[in-house]
Design a protein around this motif. Sequence first.
Motif, PDB file in Angstrom:
ATOM      1  N   UNK A  39     -12.890 147.562 -60.927  1.00  0.00           N
ATOM      2  CA  UNK A  39     -14.073 146.836 -61.397  1.00  0.00           C
ATOM      3  C   UNK A  39     -14.361 145.646 -60.487  1.00  0.00           C
ATOM      4  N   UNK A  40     -15.067 145.877 -59.408  1.00  0.00           N
ATOM      5  CA  UNK A  40     -15.276 144.833 -58.415  1.00  0.00           C
ATOM      6  C   UNK A  40     -16.055 143.648 -58.953  1.00  0.00           C
ATOM      7  N   UNK A  41     -16.870 143.878 -59.962  1.00  0.00           N
ATOM      8  CA  UNK A  41     -17.696 142.797 -60.491  1.00  0.00           C
ATOM      9  C   UNK A  41     -16.862 141.668 -61.070  1.00  0.00           C
ATOM     10  N   UNK A  42     -15.637 141.949 -61.491  1.00  0.00           N
ATOM     11  CA  UNK A  42     -14.811 140.912 -62.090  1.00  0.00           C
ATOM     12  C   UNK A  42     -13.707 140.457 -61.144  1.00  0.00           C
ATOM     13  N   UNK A  43     -13.761 140.921 -59.894  1.00  0.00           N
ATOM     14  CA  UNK A  43     -12.755 140.516 -58.922  1.00  0.00           C
ATOM     15  C   UNK A  43     -12.943 139.057 -58.541  1.00  0.00           C
ATOM     16  N   UNK A  44     -11.828 138.336 -58.364  1.00  0.00           N
ATOM     17  CA  UNK A  44     -11.932 136.935 -57.962  1.00  0.00           C
ATOM     18  C   UNK A  44     -11.969 136.771 -56.450  1.00  0.00           C
ATOM     19  N   UNK A  45     -11.900 137.904 -55.709  1.00  0.00           N
ATOM     20  CA  UNK A  45     -11.979 137.916 -54.245  1.00  0.00           C
ATOM     21  C   UNK A  45     -10.881 137.095 -53.588  1.00  0.00           C
ATOM     22  N   UNK A  46      -9.785 136.875 -54.286  1.00  0.00           N
ATOM     23  CA  UNK A  46      -8.731 136.020 -53.759  1.00  0.00           C
ATOM     24  C   UNK A  46      -8.022 136.634 -52.559  1.00  0.00           C
ATOM     25  N   UNK A  47      -8.137 137.949 -52.414  1.00  0.00           N
ATOM     26  CA  UNK A  47      -7.436 138.612 -51.308  1.00  0.00           C
ATOM     27  C   UNK A  47      -8.335 138.794 -50.092  1.00  0.00           C
ATOM     28  N   UNK A  48      -9.564 138.308 -50.156  1.00  0.00           N
ATOM     29  CA  UNK A  48     -10.486 138.490 -49.050  1.00  0.00           C
ATOM     30  C   UNK A  48     -10.715 137.176 -48.325  1.00  0.00           C
ATOM     31  N   UNK A  49     -10.824 137.256 -47.011  1.00  0.00           N
ATOM     32  CA  UNK A  49     -11.121 136.062 -46.224  1.00  0.00           C
ATOM     33  C   UNK A  49     -12.618 135.812 -46.246  1.00  0.00           C
ATOM     34  N   UNK A  50     -13.024 134.643 -45.748  1.00  0.00           N
ATOM     35  CA  UNK A  50     -14.442 134.298 -45.749  1.00  0.00           C
ATOM     36  C   UNK A  50     -15.254 135.207 -44.834  1.00  0.00           C
ATOM     37  N   UNK A  51     -14.587 135.762 -43.818  1.00  0.00           N
ATOM     38  CA  UNK A  51     -15.301 136.592 -42.853  1.00  0.00           C
ATOM     39  C   UNK A  51     -15.211 138.078 -43.164  1.00  0.00           C
ATOM     40  N   UNK A  52     -14.376 138.441 -44.111  1.00  0.00           N
ATOM     41  CA  UNK A  52     -14.200 139.848 -44.446  1.00  0.00           C
ATOM     42  C   UNK A  52     -15.274 140.304 -45.426  1.00  0.00           C
ATOM     43  N   UNK A  53     -16.050 141.334 -45.096  1.00  0.00           N
ATOM     44  CA  UNK A  53     -17.099 141.774 -46.018  1.00  0.00           C
ATOM     45  C   UNK A  53     -16.499 142.336 -47.297  1.00  0.00           C
ATOM     46  N   UNK A  54     -17.165 142.107 -48.403  1.00  0.00           N
ATOM     47  CA  UNK A  54     -16.663 142.586 -49.688  1.00  0.00           C
ATOM     48  C   UNK A  54     -17.082 144.031 -49.900  1.00  0.00           C
ATOM     49  N   UNK A  55     -16.252 144.766 -50.627  1.00  0.00           N
ATOM     50  CA  UNK A  55     -16.540 146.169 -50.895  1.00  0.00           C
ATOM     51  C   UNK A  55     -17.544 146.300 -52.033  1.00  0.00           C
ATOM     52  N   UNK A  56     -18.497 147.199 -51.863  1.00  0.00           N
ATOM     53  CA  UNK A  56     -19.439 147.490 -52.935  1.00  0.00           C
ATOM     54  C   UNK A  56     -18.803 148.426 -53.951  1.00  0.00           C
ATOM     55  N   UNK A  57     -17.791 149.165 -53.498  1.00  0.00           N
ATOM     56  CA  UNK A  57     -17.122 150.150 -54.358  1.00  0.00           C
ATOM     57  C   UNK A  57     -15.716 150.376 -53.818  1.00  0.00           C
ATOM     58  N   UNK A  58     -14.780 150.542 -54.732  1.00  0.00           N
ATOM     59  CA  UNK A  58     -13.402 150.819 -54.326  1.00  0.00           C
ATOM     60  C   UNK A  58     -12.772 151.801 -55.292  1.00  0.00           C
ATOM     61  N   UNK A  59     -12.121 152.815 -54.755  1.00  0.00           N
ATOM     62  CA  UNK A  59     -11.471 153.822 -55.580  1.00  0.00           C
ATOM     63  C   UNK A  59      -9.986 153.824 -55.246  1.00  0.00           C
ATOM     64  N   UNK A  60      -9.184 153.274 -56.146  1.00  0.00           N
ATOM     65  CA  UNK A  60      -7.748 153.139 -55.907  1.00  0.00           C
ATOM     66  C   UNK A  60      -7.026 154.480 -55.963  1.00  0.00           C
ATOM     67  N   UNK A  61      -7.503 155.390 -56.800  1.00  0.00           N
ATOM     68  CA  UNK A  61      -6.846 156.683 -56.958  1.00  0.00           C
ATOM     69  C   UNK A  61      -6.899 157.487 -55.659  1.00  0.00           C
ATOM     70  N   UNK A  62      -8.074 157.510 -55.022  1.00  0.00           N
ATOM     71  CA  UNK A  62      -8.233 158.245 -53.767  1.00  0.00           C
ATOM     72  C   UNK A  62      -7.937 157.378 -52.545  1.00  0.00           C
ATOM     73  N   UNK A  63      -7.939 156.062 -52.707  1.00  0.00           N
ATOM     74  CA  UNK A  63      -7.568 155.173 -51.616  1.00  0.00           C
ATOM     75  C   UNK A  63      -8.657 154.871 -50.609  1.00  0.00           C
ATOM     76  N   UNK A  64      -9.880 154.615 -51.065  1.00  0.00           N
ATOM     77  CA  UNK A  64     -10.953 154.252 -50.138  1.00  0.00           C
ATOM     78  C   UNK A  64     -11.880 153.232 -50.774  1.00  0.00           C
TER      79      UNK A  64
END
Length: 228
Positions: A39-64
Amino acid sequence: MKLAKRIIAIALLVSLCLSMIACSSSSANIFGVTTPTTPLAVSDSSTQSDTEPSAAYQNDFFGYSCVLPDDWYVLNDKEISKMIGTTNEAFSDIETYKLLQKSLDSGESQVDFYAYSPDYSQTVSVILVKENLLEMLLQEKILLEAAMPISKSTLEEMGVTNISHNTEKISFLGKEHVALYVEGDIQGETLYQVTVLLRKGSYMSNFSVSGYDQAALQTQLDYFQVIQ
């Protein structure tokens, strides 16, 4: 605008047609095995740097994940449901769509991600599918080719002409896959769509990208990245 939204609906229907061929006859829900989507909408983005683009979608089961340009629009769950409903109203007289709706209602397939560009000329989608044992034994190319007769007849009923398709091997998410390329004309425009399958266990992730610009399709596929 009306034509653009019709193109979006057609792109969705093509994706659903191509995924329906691999739908299990059971009523098992694909989300019963895990909750694959982050659920990216509730992510706090703590693992992303300021220059790293955020993912619009992430699927942990398939790994992409899918990283889109900032100006793309990503539909939320309610908007996806509304779009499916609108598509149903527009094409409910087509027999194929009744089968597609049954597949969605039973939980055998799920439109998990759908996004489009600012001018509606490009779309990206992910449909998750539960496979049965027989389908798990079939090669990707066979599954994709098997979906084309029903896809072509549906497109023709929707007013698409000069429909053609071919399969070829491409590199996607770091591995070689068979991709299905489909094109057809609608109201003076040519719509191109590419579909690639990713399988894990008895589950399948169906990726489809579409648009008027054939050269841009590879760029759209490259929006998907392996989670490191």
